[in-house]
Design a protein around this motif. Structure first.
Motif, PDB file in Angstrom:
ATOM      1  N   LYS A 220       0.870  -1.091   0.053  1.00  0.00           N
ATOM      2  CA  LYS A 220      -0.184   0.006  -0.026  1.00  0.00           C
ATOM      3  C   LYS A 220       0.774   1.134  -0.163  1.00  0.00           C
ATOM      4  O   LYS A 220       0.670   2.034  -0.682  1.00  0.00           O
ATOM      5  N   GLN A 221       1.966   1.319   0.857  1.00  0.00           N
ATOM      6  CA  GLN A 221       2.491   2.421   1.133  1.00  0.00           C
ATOM      7  C   GLN A 221       3.584   2.638  -0.291  1.00  0.00           C
ATOM      8  O   GLN A 221       3.778   3.833  -0.757  1.00  0.00           O
ATOM      9  N   LEU A 222       4.001   1.495  -1.171  1.00  0.00           N
ATOM     10  CA  LEU A 222       4.870   1.491  -2.418  1.00  0.00           C
ATOM     11  C   LEU A 222       3.858   2.216  -3.366  1.00  0.00           C
ATOM     12  O   LEU A 222       4.266   2.952  -4.242  1.00  0.00           O
ATOM     13  N   ASN A 223       2.350   1.561  -3.522  1.00  0.00           N
ATOM     14  CA  ASN A 223       1.778   2.217  -4.369  1.00  0.00           C
ATOM     15  C   ASN A 223       1.265   3.700  -4.324  1.00  0.00           C
ATOM     16  O   ASN A 223       1.029   4.353  -5.431  1.00  0.00           O
ATOM     17  N   HIS A 224       1.159   4.114  -3.116  1.00  0.00           N
ATOM     18  CA  HIS A 224       0.733   5.383  -2.845  1.00  0.00           C
ATOM     19  C   HIS A 224       1.729   6.482  -2.407  1.00  0.00           C
ATOM     20  O   HIS A 224       1.638   7.652  -3.065  1.00  0.00           O
ATOM     21  N   THR A 225       2.682   6.079  -1.776  1.00  0.00           N
ATOM     22  CA  THR A 225       3.644   7.069  -1.295  1.00  0.00           C
ATOM     23  C   THR A 225       4.928   7.004  -1.936  1.00  0.00           C
ATOM     24  O   THR A 225       5.753   7.935  -2.415  1.00  0.00           O
ATOM     25  N   PHE A 226       5.508   5.615  -2.158  1.00  0.00           N
ATOM     26  CA  PHE A 226       6.780   5.472  -2.613  1.00  0.00           C
ATOM     27  C   PHE A 226       6.933   4.613  -3.949  1.00  0.00           C
ATOM     28  O   PHE A 226       7.429   3.495  -3.779  1.00  0.00           O
ATOM     29  N   SER A 227       6.282   5.238  -4.677  1.00  0.00           N
ATOM     30  CA  SER A 227       6.093   4.220  -6.152  1.00  0.00           C
ATOM     31  C   SER A 227       7.256   4.376  -6.867  1.00  0.00           C
ATOM     32  O   SER A 227       7.266   3.595  -7.774  1.00  0.00           O
ATOM     33  N   ASP A 228       8.423   4.996  -6.278  1.00  0.00           N
ATOM     34  CA  ASP A 228       9.554   5.006  -7.191  1.00  0.00           C
ATOM     35  C   ASP A 228      10.649   4.097  -6.520  1.00  0.00           C
ATOM     36  O   ASP A 228      11.720   3.505  -7.164  1.00  0.00           O
ATOM     37  N   LYS A 229      10.253   3.409  -5.377  1.00  0.00           N
ATOM     38  CA  LYS A 229      10.866   2.298  -4.959  1.00  0.00           C
ATOM     39  C   LYS A 229      10.826   0.908  -5.449  1.00  0.00           C
ATOM     40  O   LYS A 229       9.833   0.533  -6.158  1.00  0.00           O
ATOM     41  N   PHE A 230      11.989   0.116  -5.687  1.00  0.00           N
ATOM     42  CA  PHE A 230      12.032  -1.270  -6.212  1.00  0.00           C
ATOM     43  C   PHE A 230      11.813  -2.271  -5.231  1.00  0.00           C
ATOM     44  O   PHE A 230      12.087  -2.106  -3.934  1.00  0.00           O
ATOM     45  N   LEU A 231      11.219  -3.332  -5.615  1.00  0.00           N
ATOM     46  CA  LEU A 231      10.759  -4.174  -4.712  1.00  0.00           C
ATOM     47  C   LEU A 231      11.045  -5.629  -5.010  1.00  0.00           C
ATOM     48  O   LEU A 231      10.820  -6.002  -6.417  1.00  0.00           O
ATOM     49  N   VAL A 232      11.594  -6.414  -4.287  1.00  0.00           N
ATOM     50  CA  VAL A 232      11.968  -7.925  -4.634  1.00  0.00           C
ATOM     51  C   VAL A 232      11.061  -8.635  -4.075  1.00  0.00           C
ATOM     52  O   VAL A 232      10.965  -8.600  -2.734  1.00  0.00           O
ATOM     53  N   ILE A 233      10.261  -9.666  -4.449  1.00  0.00           N
ATOM     54  CA  ILE A 233       9.034 -10.604  -3.910  1.00  0.00           C
ATOM     55  C   ILE A 233       9.565 -11.951  -3.979  1.00  0.00           C
ATOM     56  O   ILE A 233      10.101 -12.411  -5.067  1.00  0.00           O
ATOM     57  N   ASP A 234       9.963 -12.417  -2.772  1.00  0.00           N
ATOM     58  CA  ASP A 234      10.196 -13.732  -2.850  1.00  0.00           C
ATOM     59  C   ASP A 234       9.281 -14.715  -1.721  1.00  0.00           C
ATOM     60  O   ASP A 234       8.369 -14.050  -1.202  1.00  0.00           O
ATOM     61  N   ALA A 235       9.456 -15.958  -1.872  1.00  0.00           N
ATOM     62  CA  ALA A 235       9.055 -16.766  -0.814  1.00  0.00           C
ATOM     63  C   ALA A 235       7.534 -16.504  -0.515  1.00  0.00           C
ATOM     64  O   ALA A 235       6.729 -16.671  -1.283  1.00  0.00           O
ATOM     65  N   ASP A 236       7.057 -16.379   0.892  1.00  0.00           N
ATOM     66  CA  ASP A 236       5.980 -16.300   1.331  1.00  0.00           C
ATOM     67  C   ASP A 236       5.230 -15.244   0.677  1.00  0.00           C
ATOM     68  O   ASP A 236       3.959 -15.355   0.643  1.00  0.00           O
ATOM     69  N   ALA A 237       5.901 -14.041   0.627  1.00  0.00           N
ATOM     70  CA  ALA A 237       5.287 -12.980  -0.180  1.00  0.00           C
ATOM     71  C   ALA A 237       4.614 -13.183  -1.381  1.00  0.00           C
ATOM     72  O   ALA A 237       3.510 -12.485  -1.743  1.00  0.00           O
TER      73      ALA A 237
END
Length: 504
Positions: A341-358
């Motif tokens: 939610k924070q990445l979508n609305h406030t920190f949209s320029d941040k990169f995200l690596v998603i693994d495992a349970d996520a």
């Protein structure tokens, strides 16, 4: 980096290449058979008897040229032909005629078991059965021959591809020759480097047959093969005057109650590959353990505070979420939802690596995100696409494309011959070994990829070079005597050495 091609592209491209080069397709066949004979001599210099097993297509023609070369060099040749009473066609028929005119003989595949009557010492099997056009299970006659070939104690050299292996996907339907050496021609094939290929190809050699330039000028590759020699060219540059702020900040989110080890592996891997600063957001029970294992890491416990998540996201350059996250509703799902939610609305320029349970929670919100990297193994990929693992493994490249279409960003599909797809480029990482099939390996990879993104590489390049270093570290460990029984933490020191040596 080596370009990889589909079987159909090679079939069409070699025709054009031969025409441009001013040679016939039969001359290409002759070159292929001669190259295979040279390969056999190099790898098996003490073998003077060849058992050549021929099918009914152009791959058989390559086998006949091989057999003629062997006869002319005074080697003993036994040649088995499938359905020998039915004439071959085209260039394969011409190659068969040349072999017979040189004094060669042939046996029909139905006359007896493979290798019967061979009493001239050890022999090498030459697999010239099926070639690259196969996309269905071999017929019963071919399947029986393949089974006989695999049952013998003799080594096998496959011409162009192990018979039974799909040249595009690396998938096996039915029986497949298990080769010790494979020599492939004109250009490299995707199916030799992913899926089941590593179990059946053995040592792979490639011979362009003298038409490399002509072929590359008229044919488009479908993927790129990366190996350890590509690492140094892909790493981020670091100035002598650099400080920790220049090397990026990684936040690792995960480590639910009782699962802190995964988080710690990811965090330390990020530091070992050059991240300037690493912070961990984890279950409070793991704070002391993290500080003990990784004192350079800034660690804090999370108990549902929204502002704490926001503060950490504001601080970092890239977020790795999933190692040890768990799948419960209160802690795991809430933390994942807050981060997204924070990445979508406030920190949209941040990169995200998603693994495992996520990845489990990503299924509930499959909105494509260009700023994310997902790193599923085949089981997780099947869940993300709502299909079976068999469907994923049947065509790993198509599975990566489907994952990208649904989730966006960069997709890394783990397994033998890891596949990376960023929406434009398909890459295969043919490195690593079966000893990596142990818990925690994916957590280390997550930290490595996040580290390189934080250091300024694009998500695509960071994913490719991260997978390269990860696999190469395992290969180095196996050379030091550790293969089966390799631990994920065993890779932490080798990956640091690889990065340091490549940067020199």
């Amino acid at each position: 980096m080596t370009p990889l091609f589909s079987a159909s592209a090679i079939k069409d491209g070699e025709k054009q290449a031969a025409k441009i080069a001013g040679i016939s397709l039969f001359q290409l066949m002759e070159r292929a058979g001669e190259a295979a004979f040279d390969c056999a001599q190099r790898h098996y210099p003490l073998y003077h008897h060849f058992l050549v097993v021929c099918g009914r297509g152009n791959n058989a023609g390559d086998g006949y040229v091989f057999a003629k070369c062997a006869l002319n060099a005074n080697y003993h040749v036994t040649l088995i032909q499938v359905d020998s009473e039915r004439p071959l066609r085209g260039d394969a028929a011409k190659a068969q005629c040349d072999y017979l005119e040189s004094g060669g003989t042939l046996l029909d595949a139905g006359d007896g078991h493979l290798g019967d009557g061979i009493d001239n010492g050890p022999y090498l099997i030459i697999d010239a059965l099926l070639g690259t056009g196969l996309n269905l299970a071999p017929s019963p006659v071919f399947e029986a021959l393949i089974s006989d070939m695999n049952r013998t104690d003799a080594p096998t050299l496959s011409i162009d591809i192990p018979s039974g292996l799909n040249a595009d996907t690396g998938h096996i339907v039915g029986a497949c020759v298990v080769a010790n050496v494979t020599i492939t021609f004109v250009a490299d094939k995707t199916g030799l480097h992913t899926g089941s290929a590593r179990d059946v190809c053995g040592i792979i050699e490639m011979d362009t047959l003298g038409v490399e330039k002509e072929f590359s000028d008229c044919t488009q590759s479908v993927a790129r093969l990366y190996q350890d020699s590509d690492i140094a060219k892909m790493l981020p540059n670091r100035l002598s005057t650099a400080h920790k702020g220049d090397a990026g900040k990684v936040l690792v989110c995960g480590g639910n109650e009782g699962m802190g080890g995964a988080l710690m592996l990811a965090g330390k891997a990020a530091h070992r590959t050059g991240a300037g600063m690493v912070a961990c957001l984890t279950h409070p029970q793991h704070i002391n353990a993290v500080l003990s294992f990784h004192p350079e890491c800034m660690v804090s416990g999370w108990e549902g505070d929204k502002s704490h998540v926001e503060s950490r996201l504001n601080w970092c350059d890239v977020i790795a979420i999933g190692p040890g996250l768990g799948q419960n509703d209160w802690w795991s799902r809430t933390l994942f939802s807050l981060v997204l939610k924070q990445l979508n609305h406030t920190f949209s320029d941040k990169f995200l690596v998603i693994d495992a349970d996520a990845l489990h929670f990503l299924i509930d919100s499959p909105k494509p995100n260009p700023n994310q990297v997902i790193t599923p193994h085949p089981g997780e990929a099947a869940a993300l696409l709502n299909c079976s693992i068999k469907e994923i493994e049947r065509d790993r490249l198509s599975a990566a494309r489907a994952l990208h279409k649904k989730y966006g960003g960069v997709v890394l599909l783990k397994g033998a011959g890891t596949v990376v797809f960023d929406g434009r480029h398909m890459s295969i990482i043919d490195i690593g070994h079966q000893g990596m099939a142990t818990a925690g390996m994916g957590d280390v990879l997550t930290g490595v990829i996040a580290s390189f993104i934080a250091q300024g590489l694009s998500p695509s390049d960071a994913t490719v070079v991260g997978a390269l270093i990860h696999g190469y570290a395992a290969d180095l460990s196996s050379k030091n005597g550790i293969k089966i029984g390799l631990l994920a933490s065993d890779l932490l020191t080798p990956i640091a050495k690889i990065v340091s040596q490549a940067a020199d």
